[in-house]
Design an enzyme around this catalytic site. Sequence first.
Site, PDB file in Angstrom:
ATOM      1  N   HIS A 187      17.521  23.619  20.365  1.00  0.00           N
ATOM      2  CA  HIS A 187      16.266  23.361  21.065  1.00  0.00           C
ATOM      3  C   HIS A 187      15.881  21.915  20.772  1.00  0.00           C
ATOM      4  O   HIS A 187      15.933  21.468  19.626  1.00  0.00           O
ATOM      5  CB  HIS A 187      15.190  24.327  20.567  1.00  0.00           C
ATOM      6  CG  HIS A 187      13.817  23.955  21.014  1.00  0.00           C
ATOM      7  ND1 HIS A 187      13.537  23.652  22.333  1.00  0.00           N
ATOM      8  CD2 HIS A 187      12.643  23.809  20.333  1.00  0.00           C
ATOM      9  CE1 HIS A 187      12.256  23.343  22.428  1.00  0.00           C
ATOM     10  NE2 HIS A 187      11.692  23.426  21.238  1.00  0.00           N
ATOM     11  N   CYS A 216       9.261  28.312  22.916  1.00  0.00           N
ATOM     12  CA  CYS A 216      10.463  27.447  22.898  1.00  0.00           C
ATOM     13  C   CYS A 216      11.741  28.226  22.577  1.00  0.00           C
ATOM     14  O   CYS A 216      12.838  27.755  22.874  1.00  0.00           O
ATOM     15  CB  CYS A 216      10.283  26.311  21.899  1.00  0.00           C
ATOM     16  SG  CYS A 216       8.898  25.251  22.306  1.00  0.00           S
ATOM     17  N   ASN A 270      10.645  17.516  24.783  1.00  0.00           N
ATOM     18  CA  ASN A 270      10.687  18.950  24.481  1.00  0.00           C
ATOM     19  C   ASN A 270      10.282  19.727  25.738  1.00  0.00           C
ATOM     20  O   ASN A 270       9.120  19.689  26.140  1.00  0.00           O
ATOM     21  CB  ASN A 270       9.730  19.235  23.324  1.00  0.00           C
ATOM     22  CG  ASN A 270       9.725  20.698  22.919  1.00  0.00           C
ATOM     23  OD1 ASN A 270      10.235  21.557  23.629  1.00  0.00           O
ATOM     24  ND2 ASN A 270       9.133  20.984  21.770  1.00  0.00           N
TER      25      ASN A 270
HETATM   26  O1  UT7 Z   1       9.081  23.117  20.199  1.00  0.00           O
HETATM   27  C1  UT7 Z   1       8.389  23.905  19.315  1.00  0.00           C
HETATM   28  C2  UT7 Z   1       8.543  23.452  17.953  1.00  0.00           C
HETATM   29  N1  UT7 Z   1       7.875  22.188  17.766  1.00  0.00           N
HETATM   30  C3  UT7 Z   1       8.358  21.360  16.892  1.00  0.00           C
HETATM   31  O2  UT7 Z   1       9.380  21.619  16.325  1.00  0.00           O
HETATM   32  C4  UT7 Z   1       7.575  20.117  16.574  1.00  0.00           C
HETATM   33  C5  UT7 Z   1       7.598  19.899  15.085  1.00  0.00           C
HETATM   34  N2  UT7 Z   1       6.832  18.761  14.643  1.00  0.00           N
HETATM   35  C6  UT7 Z   1       7.185  17.476  14.872  1.00  0.00           C
HETATM   36  O3  UT7 Z   1       8.109  17.207  15.603  1.00  0.00           O
HETATM   37  C7  UT7 Z   1       6.427  16.384  14.136  1.00  0.00           C
HETATM   38  O4  UT7 Z   1       5.622  16.994  13.142  1.00  0.00           O
HETATM   39  C8  UT7 Z   1       5.553  15.508  15.055  1.00  0.00           C
HETATM   40  C9  UT7 Z   1       6.423  14.604  15.895  1.00  0.00           C
HETATM   41  C10 UT7 Z   1       4.671  16.374  15.916  1.00  0.00           C
HETATM   42  C11 UT7 Z   1       4.649  14.596  14.194  1.00  0.00           C
HETATM   43  O5  UT7 Z   1       5.430  13.822  13.289  1.00  0.00           O
HETATM   44  P1  UT7 Z   1       5.054  13.780  11.741  1.00  0.00           P
HETATM   45  O6  UT7 Z   1       5.993  12.850  11.122  1.00  0.00           O
HETATM   46  O7  UT7 Z   1       5.047  15.199  11.243  1.00  0.00           O
HETATM   47  O8  UT7 Z   1       3.627  13.146  11.744  1.00  0.00           O
HETATM   48  P2  UT7 Z   1       2.227  13.750  11.263  1.00  0.00           P
HETATM   49  O9  UT7 Z   1       1.765  14.840  12.178  1.00  0.00           O
HETATM   50  O10 UT7 Z   1       2.308  14.101   9.801  1.00  0.00           O
HETATM   51  O11 UT7 Z   1       1.291  12.513  11.447  1.00  0.00           O
HETATM   52  C12 UT7 Z   1       1.530  11.274  10.742  1.00  0.00           C
HETATM   53  C13 UT7 Z   1       0.584  10.211  11.292  1.00  0.00           C
HETATM   54  C14 UT7 Z   1      -0.854  10.677  11.394  1.00  0.00           C
HETATM   55  O12 UT7 Z   1      -1.699   9.595  11.043  1.00  0.00           O
HETATM   56  P3  UT7 Z   1      -2.361   9.493   9.565  1.00  0.00           P
HETATM   57  O13 UT7 Z   1      -3.182  10.757   9.444  1.00  0.00           O
HETATM   58  O14 UT7 Z   1      -1.200   9.456   8.606  1.00  0.00           O
HETATM   59  O15 UT7 Z   1      -3.155   8.242   9.641  1.00  0.00           O
HETATM   60  C15 UT7 Z   1      -1.034  10.963  12.865  1.00  0.00           C
HETATM   61  O16 UT7 Z   1      -2.389  10.819  13.275  1.00  0.00           O
HETATM   62  O17 UT7 Z   1       0.969   9.850  12.621  1.00  0.00           O
HETATM   63  C16 UT7 Z   1      -0.170   9.893  13.479  1.00  0.00           C
HETATM   64  N3  UT7 Z   1       0.265  10.229  14.832  1.00  0.00           N
HETATM   65  C17 UT7 Z   1       0.582   9.284  15.741  1.00  0.00           C
HETATM   66  N4  UT7 Z   1       0.582   7.935  15.691  1.00  0.00           N
HETATM   67  C18 UT7 Z   1       0.971   7.274  16.794  1.00  0.00           C
HETATM   68  C19 UT7 Z   1       0.459  11.444  15.373  1.00  0.00           C
HETATM   69  N5  UT7 Z   1       0.889  11.321  16.654  1.00  0.00           N
HETATM   70  C20 UT7 Z   1       0.962   9.992  16.888  1.00  0.00           C
HETATM   71  C21 UT7 Z   1       1.360   9.251  18.021  1.00  0.00           C
HETATM   72  N6  UT7 Z   1       1.349   7.896  17.911  1.00  0.00           N
HETATM   73  N7  UT7 Z   1       1.752   9.818  19.169  1.00  0.00           N
END
Ligand code: UT7
Length: 324
Positions: A251, A115, A281
């Site tokens: 980005h 990225c 993204n």
């Molecule tokens: O481009 C390269 C760099 N990449 C980035 O910068 C991405 C950085 N990361 C992010 O943008 C975020 O971490 C994400 C958008 C990927 C995830 O958001 P988050 O607030 O960090 O969520 P999380 O991974 O901590 O997950 C929270 C909950 C989990 O459920 P439990 O374990 O709390 O029950 C996930 O299973 O959200 C759940 N979850 C979803 N729920 C509904 C993860 N993806 C989804 C989804 N829909 N698509």
Amino acid sequence: MGALRSVVAGFGGYLPPRVMTNADLAALVDTTDDWIVERTGIRERHIAGPDQKTSDLALEACRVALSDAGRGPDEIDLIILATATPDLTFPATAARVQAGLGVTQGAAFDIHAVCSGFIFALAAADNALARGQAKRALVVGAETFSRIVDWTDRGTCVLFGDGAGAVVLEAREEEEAEGRGIMSTFIRTDGRHHDLLYVDGGPSQTQSVGHLRMVGNAVFRMAVEHISGAMVEACARAGVALSAVDWFVPHQANQRILDGVARRLSIPSEKVVSTVAWHGNTSAASVPLALATARSDGRIKTGDLVLAEALGGGLTWGAALFRV
Ligand code: UT7
């Protein structure tokens, strides 16, 4: 010959016509429009058609950038293309773009910093132009992440889209550049964090293409910290105050990252170009696509000071400061 400046002379972007909405994704995996919008800001993304390769998207963006610069293929002597989704393992996708444009001189090669790729490519092209190795470059970010995401993994498949962006960068004598051009670049890699964001396939290790894997929340935390640091460093290297920057072009990974960085550095949100809602993204394409968007809608004007930044797999991160 006096000192040379790399001036951004043209911008171009391309998005494939097929749009995939959050509702479309909710039919594929256990997710909702509400979750995606609240956690990422993404509403839709574009997906390449079955016959569209990364080089095809790149070619479209390059043609727009060349036309915006008023230049022809015979005036380009360097193509640096950033991608993590090349058409083939080799040759470089840049070589295909070179042939597709009808450029028959100079060099063309790919840069792989995921990225952050466009920032790394811009730094490399700036160095080549400043050394007189080339006169006019196409710097491209192009990706088809739809081909490497795991469409059963809701934690990653909702985030990415396909697209391409390009700029024409040309060497001008310092006194003719009238203050325009690249003022500083900053690039960094920390390979210790390679397993936070990677693809579990490749020619040497698995002899397969593989799928994207990410520990999203860990990458999120590092993104806010490293991106902020890179922006401060790029400004310091140019002796420019952050408050003097007209447009911040990040980005486009997650609206919450954009907001977190802006809060940390006290940047007004009106100065931040955000396309993440409509592009998702697009990895290396996201910065040049956002640049092309804000240029063509009249926000970024000639003379404006722009600070672009990114973080991606590697981990890699960086920033580039330039006056348009
Ligand atoms: O481009 C390269 C760099 N990449 C980035 O910068 C991405 C950085 N990361 C992010 O943008 C975020 O971490 C994400 C958008 C990927 C995830 O958001 P988050 O607030 O960090 O969520 P999380 O991974 O901590 O997950 C929270 C909950 C989990 O459920 P439990 O374990 O709390 O029950 C996930 O299973 O959200 C759940 N979850 C979803 N729920 C509904 C993860 N993806 C989804 C989804 N829909 N698509």
